[in-house]
Design a protein around this motif. Structure first.
Motif, PDB file in Angstrom:
ATOM      1  N   CYS A  67      50.472  40.580  35.058  1.00 17.47           N
ATOM      2  CA  CYS A  67      49.090  39.949  35.268  1.00 17.47           C
ATOM      3  C   CYS A  67      48.126  40.206  34.228  1.00 17.47           C
ATOM      4  CB  CYS A  67      48.521  40.589  36.424  1.00 17.47           C
ATOM      5  SG  CYS A  67      46.750  40.377  36.654  1.00 17.47           S
ATOM      6  N   PHE A  69      45.206  40.479  34.071  1.00 15.17           N
ATOM      7  CA  PHE A  69      43.988  41.466  34.150  1.00 15.17           C
ATOM      8  C   PHE A  69      44.396  42.763  34.516  1.00 15.17           C
ATOM      9  CE2 PHE A  69      41.707  37.729  36.390  1.00 15.17           C
ATOM     10  CZ  PHE A  69      40.768  37.645  35.531  1.00 15.17           C
ATOM     11  N   CYS A  70      45.571  43.128  34.834  1.00 21.55           N
ATOM     12  CA  CYS A  70      45.745  44.573  35.240  1.00 21.55           C
ATOM     13  C   CYS A  70      46.972  44.961  34.918  1.00 21.55           C
ATOM     14  CB  CYS A  70      45.531  44.631  36.793  1.00 21.55           C
ATOM     15  SG  CYS A  70      46.425  44.083  37.833  1.00 21.55           S
ATOM     16  N   CYS A  77      50.049  40.114  41.887  1.00 24.43           N
ATOM     17  CA  CYS A  77      49.042  39.513  41.666  1.00 24.43           C
ATOM     18  C   CYS A  77      49.065  37.992  41.493  1.00 24.43           C
ATOM     19  CB  CYS A  77      48.251  39.833  40.374  1.00 24.43           C
ATOM     20  SG  CYS A  77      47.688  41.325  40.356  1.00 24.43           S
ATOM     21  N   CYS A 100      43.807  39.652  42.762  1.00 25.97           N
ATOM     22  CA  CYS A 100      43.958  40.982  41.864  1.00 25.97           C
ATOM     23  C   CYS A 100      42.850  41.881  41.876  1.00 25.97           C
ATOM     24  CB  CYS A 100      44.008  40.437  40.198  1.00 25.97           C
ATOM     25  SG  CYS A 100      43.995  41.471  39.056  1.00 25.97           S
ATOM     26  N   PRO A 101      43.066  43.026  41.869  1.00 29.15           N
ATOM     27  CA  PRO A 101      42.100  44.020  42.068  1.00 29.15           C
ATOM     28  C   PRO A 101      41.112  43.927  40.899  1.00 29.15           C
ATOM     29  CG  PRO A 101      44.098  45.196  42.053  1.00 29.15           C
ATOM     30  CD  PRO A 101      44.448  43.839  41.933  1.00 29.15           C
TER      31      PRO A 101
HETATM   32 ZN   LIG Z   1      46.314  41.901  38.485  1.00 29.78          ZN
END
Ligand SMILES: [Zn+2]
Ligand SMILES: [Zn+2]
Ligand SMILES: [Zn+2]
Ligand SMILES: [Zn+2]
Length: 215
Positions: A67, A69-70, A77, A100-101
């Motif tokens: 992911c 983002f993370c 995600c 996604c957190p």
């Molecule tokens: Zn993520």
């Protein structure tokens, strides 16, 4: 309260999030850089940081399609893309559908344009070979996705994923700056520990001298 997900700790999100998460701040710790706290408010910083790991960090498995983002593998995600409102709006992250957190409201069209401040162009993209309304694929993962999910030669689709030399160079510089700063911090810690030992030793010697001095 914070939750720990596969080595990542996501701290509390601030209250009062508006639609699309605008104005919401979420803080994230990179699983590889636990001393670093990334804020979703620093637009671009999170993508740059995570993107540098995806491109250059040997600990990241590209075929896990991490992911953007993370860094979590793609099965945890999921991103979706939607058309922005208005005639001149390009694609946006479909915030509500995406999972996604660390997600934040993102203009895909704007973010994928390179800038020197934020060289990372890693955004969720529609894969032309996936069925309509499928989950999006992060740009940095596209070539692995094409090979794995569609058994296609990624070289046939370079316009989807090929990075400019400038982006590659800028992202590499970010990655190297990161490992340098970690090394520098370690050296500084060692140096200050050493300094403390020396000064303690010095104090002891002084005390000894003091005790031995004739009164
Ligand atoms: Zn993520
Ligand atoms: Zn909390
Ligand atoms: Zn990191
Ligand atoms: Zn696909």
């Amino acid at each position: 309260m914070g939750i720990v997900l596969g080595g990542l700790c996501f701290l509390c999100e601030t209250e009062g999030a508006s639609a699309e998460g605008l104005g919401r701040e979420s803080l994230h710790m990179c699983q590889f850089c636990p001393s670093l706290v990334l804020s979703s408010r620093d637009r671009g910083t999170l993508l740059n940081h995570v993107g540098a790991h995806i491109l250059f960090d040997p600990r990241v498995d590209c075929f896990s399609t991490p992911c953007g983002f993370c860094l979590s593998p793609s099965d945890s995600c999921v991103m979706y893309v939607k058309k922005g409102k208005g005639a001149h709006q390009g694609d946006r992250l479909d915030f509500d559908r995406s999972r996604c957190p660390a997600k934040y409201s993102l203009s895909i069209t704007r973010t994928s344009k390179e800038s020197s401040r934020s060289p990372c162009s890693n955004v969720p993209l529609r894969c032309p070979l996936c069925p309509k309304n499928s989950a999006a694929v992060w740009k940095y993962n596209m070539r692995y996705h094409l090979a794995r999910a569609h058994q296609q030669d990624p070289e046939q689709y370079t316009s989807l994923w090929k990075l400019s030399d400038a982006e590659t160079a800028a992202m590499k510089a970010l990655y190297e700056a990161k490992s340098r700063s970690t090394k520098r911090k370690r050296q500084t810690e060692k140096a200050s520990k050493f300094a403390k030992e020396i000064s303690e030793g010095h104090v002891c010697k002084l005390a000894l001298r003091y005790a031995n001095s004739p009164s």
